[in-house]
Design an enzyme around this catalytic site. Structure first.
Site, PDB file in Angstrom:
ATOM      1  N   HIS A 256      78.731  58.462 -16.863  1.00 57.15           N
ATOM      2  CA  HIS A 256      79.034  57.084 -17.275  1.00 57.15           C
ATOM      3  C   HIS A 256      80.302  56.546 -16.613  1.00 57.15           C
ATOM      4  CE1 HIS A 256      76.013  56.057 -20.337  1.00 57.15           C
ATOM      5  NE2 HIS A 256      76.029  57.329 -20.682  1.00 57.15           N
ATOM      6  N   ASP A 320      78.597  62.188 -23.161  1.00 56.09           N
ATOM      7  CA  ASP A 320      77.179  61.990 -23.466  1.00 56.09           C
ATOM      8  C   ASP A 320      76.340  61.765 -22.210  1.00 56.09           C
ATOM      9  OD1 ASP A 320      78.678  59.545 -23.266  1.00 56.09           O
ATOM     10  OD2 ASP A 320      76.869  58.474 -23.863  1.00 56.09           O
ATOM     11  N   GLU A 321      75.060  62.049 -22.343  1.00 59.25           N
ATOM     12  CA  GLU A 321      74.005  61.666 -21.389  1.00 59.25           C
ATOM     13  C   GLU A 321      74.281  62.120 -19.953  1.00 59.25           C
ATOM     14  OE1 GLU A 321      72.007  57.769 -23.445  1.00 59.25           O
ATOM     15  OE2 GLU A 321      73.769  57.400 -22.204  1.00 59.25           O
ATOM     16  N   VAL A 322      74.803  63.315 -19.793  1.00 59.32           N
ATOM     17  CA  VAL A 322      75.016  63.854 -18.448  1.00 59.32           C
ATOM     18  C   VAL A 322      73.653  64.281 -17.879  1.00 59.32           C
ATOM     19  CG1 VAL A 322      76.134  65.658 -17.104  1.00 59.32           C
ATOM     20  CG2 VAL A 322      77.329  64.600 -19.038  1.00 59.32           C
TER      21      VAL A 322
END
Length: 539
Positions: A256, A320-322
């Site tokens: 991100h 988050d969301e790697v």
């Protein structure tokens, strides 16, 4: 019709209270006769007077209104501690009494308000409650109006159920000017909430200025006009602290953060996986290279600069969301994993271990999204805080594993808008207990609280107030006042009190969205239509 004049108007509902049947007049001549030597409380008193008397005062008898039984003449504040350190778990309790004055110099009919608290932060909440029991009467033809306290004498003993009562805002998808952020702080304090989680950067933009890396914002922000200077940040933090609100900054990593990589001096710190994830469509996948030692040197310097701007003991580092596939397409990363006998999840854990150590060296506790717990719990320090966005089951697992946690999963205010799916309704928020019911007492104590989240994909300074408020106010009462399930139909007192609170937000310039229940609201009642009756400062 519902007996609105007899309504308890305090929001969130106090832990305990008693009241009576007397009605008191209140005038702007109300005097603060006792208070500790605190500049913070002095400023709070000035703000409280503005909240109490938003319209010109007129002491002429109100036509059709019963004669009052006296007047509130004085306010006194007593605080046990001179300590003004704002942190997680600080004592926020207070008592408030409104009783006939016992002072020797009191005039006939004088009443006095006494607020006591262990800390200034509890005293702030006591002042907020005082502003809520003072009500404006309908406006006269000349524009003036009177103010009253109903149902005196009052005695309130109050403290929150949970220590963490927050709102996350996102200034990276659409830039939020300082004024819009300060409005959220005002609304938080008016609802006795105490955390502003500032998701300050993301893939779309990097608007936070850095003296050590000036190109970060120069290249990563949307525009030179869409940058938070150090003075902006200090002003926001100071404004929030004055109102009892902690500011927890978030710098999301290792993913991100595409906008960070636009700085040509830092591009080498990131994994280029544009062949797998085209930048034009999936720029959010860009990530730090966890095998590059220069990444950790950069983060030590950058975060070391940021901790001086954000003094709260907690800082949020996302996590988050790697997208592991992005890492796995890099030959150098694959070679590193083979050499060190790591898989992708373990590589993620290595990154988290390193950044938690960096933050510890700067005296900070790290708060992260729940992926950090589910994928790297074995390397987390014991003081790590897990913010849960993917389900209550993860919260249960985190606190049963010994970690402290904050719940956001049921309180995503984007639901039904850019996130699709059903809208998160105010009554669902109110009914949803953030503490799972299968925990031991010790595990329950690790549930710090809850946080509503408003992501910025479809939010800017023009609609953020309405997307957040009044729904976040429902969470405020949930985490301040209620423990356990709220069952059955929403009571008329909750609905009517919520309208009273919404009207206070509107009068403060916060453009809250009205809430409705077709069975219980009386749309012809003027008290429920306060949009047509606002002071000039808020119209």
């Amino acid at each position: 019709s519902f007996d609105v004049p007899s309504l308890v108007t305090i929001w969130p509902l106090p832990r305990s209270f008693t009241n009576g049947s007397s009605t008191l007049n209140v005038a702007p001549s109300l005097r603060l006769v006792q208070a500790p030597e605190s500049e913070l409380l002095a400023r709070a008193w000035k703000r409280a007077l503005t909240r109490m008397f938003p319209w010109p005062y007129d002491d002429e008898p109100q036509p059709g209104f019963p004669k009052t039984d006296g007047q509130l003449a004085t306010v006194a504040i007593a605080v046990a501690s001179k300590e003004e350190d704002l942190r997680l778990g600080v004592n926020e309790s207070y008592t408030l009494s409104i009783t006939p004055s016992g002072s020797n110099d009191a005039a006939p009919g004088d009443w006095a308000c006494m607020i006591t608290a262990p800390t200034v932060w509890g005293a702030l909440h006591g002042l907020t409650t005082l502003t809520q029991v003072i009500e404006p009467l309908p406006q006269r033809e000349d524009g003036g109006r009177s103010y009253v306290i109903r149902a005196a004498p009052w005695y309130v003993a109050d403290e929150p159920v949970l220590p963490y009562r927050g709102l996350m805002i996102d200034s990276s998808r659409h830039f939020l000017p300082v004024s819009a952020i300060l409005r959220q702080v005002d609304a938080l304090s008016m609802n006795k909430m105490n955390v502003l989680h500032w998701h300050s950067t993301d893939a779309e933009s990097m608007p936070v200025s850095s003296e050590n890396y000036p190109n970060l914002a120069a290249k990563g922000a949307f525009s030179p006009r869409a940058v938070f200077t150090h003075d902006d940040i200090r002003a926001i933090v100071a404004y929030a602290r004055d109102r009892g609100v902690r500011v927890i900054a978030e710098f999301d990593m290792p993913g991100h953060n595409y906008a960070w990589s636009i700085d040509p001096n830092l591009t080498s710190l990131f994994v280029n996986c544009s062949d797998l994830y085209p930048i034009a469509q999936q720029y959010w996948v860009a990530s730090f290279d966890p095998t590059n030692e220069d990444v950790y040197s950069f983060l030590d310097t950058f975060l070391g600069e940021m901790v001086k701007l954000f003094p709260d003991p907690v800082m949020h580092l996302g996590g988050d969301e790697v997208q592991y596939a992005c890492w796995n397409q890099s030959k150098s990363i694959r070679d590193y994993m083979q050499k060190h006998n790591l898989n992708l999840t373990e590589l993620y854990g290595l990154f988290e271990k390193r950044v938690h150590a960096i933050m510890a060296s700067h005296g900070k506790t790290v708060q992260s999204w729940d992926e950090v717990f589910t994928s790297a719990r074995n390397v987390l320090p014991s003081d790590a805080i897990v913010q849960v966005w993917r389900g209550v089951e993860t919260l249960t697992a985190a606190v049963q594993s010994g970690f402290r946690a904050v719940l956001s999963a049921p309180y995503y205010l984007n639901g039904g808008f850019d996130m699709g799916g059903p809208q998160v309704m105010w009554n669902d928020i109110y009914a949803n207990d953030p503490i799972p019911h299968n925990l031991t007492k010790e595990e329950e104590e690790r549930v710090l609280g809850a946080e509503a989240c408003i992501w910025g994909e479809e939010v800017n300074q023009f609609n953020i107030d309405g997307r957040v408020w009044f729904r976040a106010s429902m969470l405020a009462e949930r985490v301040w006042s209620l423990k356990g399930n709220y069952t059955g139909k929403m009571g008329k007192d909750v609905l009517a009190r919520s309208i009273k609170q919404m009207c206070r937000l509107l009068r403060a310039g916060i453009k809250a969205t009205p809430i409705d229940d077709r069975d219980d609201f009386f749309r012809r009642d003027l008290w429920a239509q306060c949009e047509v009756d606002l002071p000039p400062s808020a119209a």
